[in-house]
Write an enzyme that holds these catalytic residues in place. Sequence first.
Site, PDB file in Angstrom:
ATOM      1  N   GLY A  50      -6.539   8.887  -4.274  1.00 55.31           N
ATOM      2  CA  GLY A  50      -5.086   8.838  -4.377  1.00 55.31           C
ATOM      3  C   GLY A  50      -4.470   7.492  -4.064  1.00 55.31           C
ATOM      4  N   HIS A  51      -5.270   6.503  -3.706  1.00 53.86           N
ATOM      5  CA  HIS A  51      -4.729   5.202  -3.271  1.00 53.86           C
ATOM      6  C   HIS A  51      -5.495   4.049  -3.888  1.00 53.86           C
ATOM      7  CE1 HIS A  51      -3.341   2.083  -0.372  1.00 53.86           C
ATOM      8  NE2 HIS A  51      -2.290   2.867  -0.303  1.00 53.86           N
ATOM      9  N   PHE A  52      -5.313   3.609  -4.947  1.00 52.78           N
ATOM     10  CA  PHE A  52      -4.592   4.077  -6.121  1.00 52.78           C
ATOM     11  C   PHE A  52      -5.628   4.392  -7.187  1.00 52.78           C
ATOM     12  CE2 PHE A  52      -2.029   0.873  -3.904  1.00 52.78           C
ATOM     13  CZ  PHE A  52      -0.897   1.606  -3.588  1.00 52.78           C
TER      14      PHE A  52
END
Length: 151
Positions: A50-52
Amino acid sequence: MEQGMDIQEILKRLPHRYPFLLVDKIVSYVAGESLVAVKNVTFNEPFFTGHFPERPVMPGVLILESLAQACGLLNFKTYDVDVKTSNFLFYLVGLEEVRFKRIVEPGDQLFLHVKNMRKKRDLWMFSTHAEVNGEVACTAEIYTIRKDLSA
């Protein structure tokens, strides 16, 4: 200067476990003074999804957590105690002068440098920096405190 510690020794000294253990080995240390640790940054770490997703970057707060864990290792090694048998823990209580200077990506090897600047009773102040290939990624002053669990 003492030799390093492997992951088994780290697990004896820190209460953290996967996925939040962010130190893979200790290169060297001087009890009460300084420590150099390594965090191998790998693509399969949970935060990268999720990052990124398009360009994975290690979150800055996790770089700081890695540095804080290195400070904790120096604390525990200085008192020469095992986290499972001691009556106290070290907690992160402050950050100052935090600066991010370089992106940390999968495949990087993050070297964590911590140096004890002051100790007043149970409060420790560290000067820290994290680097990749000799290039500074993050700097911070980190404060830890020893808390007695039996009180």
